[in-house]
Motif scaffolding. Structure first.
Motif, short mmCIF file in Angstrom:
data_model
loop_
_atom_site.label_atom_id
_atom_site.label_comp_id
_atom_site.label_asym_id
_atom_site.label_seq_id
_atom_site.Cartn_x
_atom_site.Cartn_y
_atom_site.Cartn_z
N TRP A 99 8.98 1.54 -6.25
CA TRP A 99 7.91 2.22 -7.01
C TRP A 99 6.98 1.35 -7.69
N GLU A 100 5.73 1.66 -7.73
CA GLU A 100 4.60 1.09 -8.32
C GLU A 100 3.71 1.84 -8.93
N ASP A 101 2.64 1.10 -9.52
CA ASP A 101 1.73 2.07 -10.23
C ASP A 101 0.72 2.85 -9.00
N LYS A 102 0.23 3.95 -9.34
CA LYS A 102 -0.27 4.71 -8.30
C LYS A 102 -1.67 4.06 -7.88
N LEU A 140 3.43 6.57 -11.53
CA LEU A 140 3.97 5.66 -10.60
C LEU A 140 4.09 6.57 -9.17
N VAL A 141 4.20 5.77 -8.16
CA VAL A 141 4.45 6.41 -7.00
C VAL A 141 5.85 5.81 -6.49
N VAL A 142 6.69 6.71 -5.95
CA VAL A 142 8.19 6.33 -5.65
C VAL A 142 8.38 6.75 -4.30
N PRO A 198 0.94 -1.18 0.07
CA PRO A 198 -0.05 -0.01 0.07
C PRO A 198 1.18 1.35 -0.04
N ILE A 199 0.62 2.11 -0.76
CA ILE A 199 1.16 3.21 -0.95
C ILE A 199 1.70 3.99 0.25
N SER A 200 0.55 4.07 1.18
CA SER A 200 0.47 4.56 2.53
C SER A 200 1.84 3.86 3.25
N ASP A 201 2.22 2.85 3.00
CA ASP A 201 3.12 2.02 3.62
C ASP A 201 4.54 2.13 3.08
N PHE A 202 4.74 2.86 2.35
CA PHE A 202 6.08 2.82 1.70
C PHE A 202 6.99 3.45 2.63
#
Length: 146
Positions: A126-129, A107-109, A42-46
């Motif tokens: 990084w992964e797709d948003k 992407l989100v980095v 999850p992006i919030s966990d990066f």
């Protein structure tokens, strides 16, 4: 003392991206490994995941805009040039520019820089948003100078 491949292996294993990963650059002073996994985070966990692997490695996190990071980039650039790969001079804003370019592609980095007793480690993910697989992982382990 840990070796570059052991540090890179810990990072790739942590993100479940070991299978199929391969070194982009590998010489006596620097190792850059890239991999990907079919899982996502999850992006919030990066940020927390990057901090967690830094703690596992025993590293001290450095601010991306610090003078020390500029020194690390210059040192890493020197180590890369010791390999047979031709590269241009280091861009001290390279992390920020890379992040902006990847984000412009949807992407989100996330990335963090850690200082270990004998090495500097840069970890980028990084992964797709929309959190669609894969998750890409890149780790740079560079021997600290002097």
């Amino acid at each position: 003392m840990k070796k570059t491949y052991e540090i890179a292996g810990q990072v790739m294993g942590f993100f479940d991206s070991f299978k199929g990963s391969r070194p982009a650059i590998n010489n006596d002073r620097i190792l850059i490994v890239r991999g990907r996994t079919r899982t996502t985070i999850p992006i919030s966990d990066f940020e927390s995941k990057l901090s967690e692997i830094g703690e596992i490695l025993g590293g001290t996190e450095l601010e991306a805009t610090s003078e020390k990071v500029t020194e690390i980039l210059k040192s890493g650039d020197k180590h890369i040039k010791e390999s047979t790969i031709n590269t241009s001079d280091v861009d001290e804003h390279g992390f920020i520019r890379m992040k902006e370019e990847l984000e412009s592609m949807g992407l989100v980095v996330g990335y963090k820089i850690f200082e270990l007793p004998s090495f500097d480690v840069v970890i980028a993910i990084w992964e797709d948003k929309n959190e669609i697989p894969p998750l890409y992982v890149e780790v740079t382990v560079s021997e600290r100078e002097g």
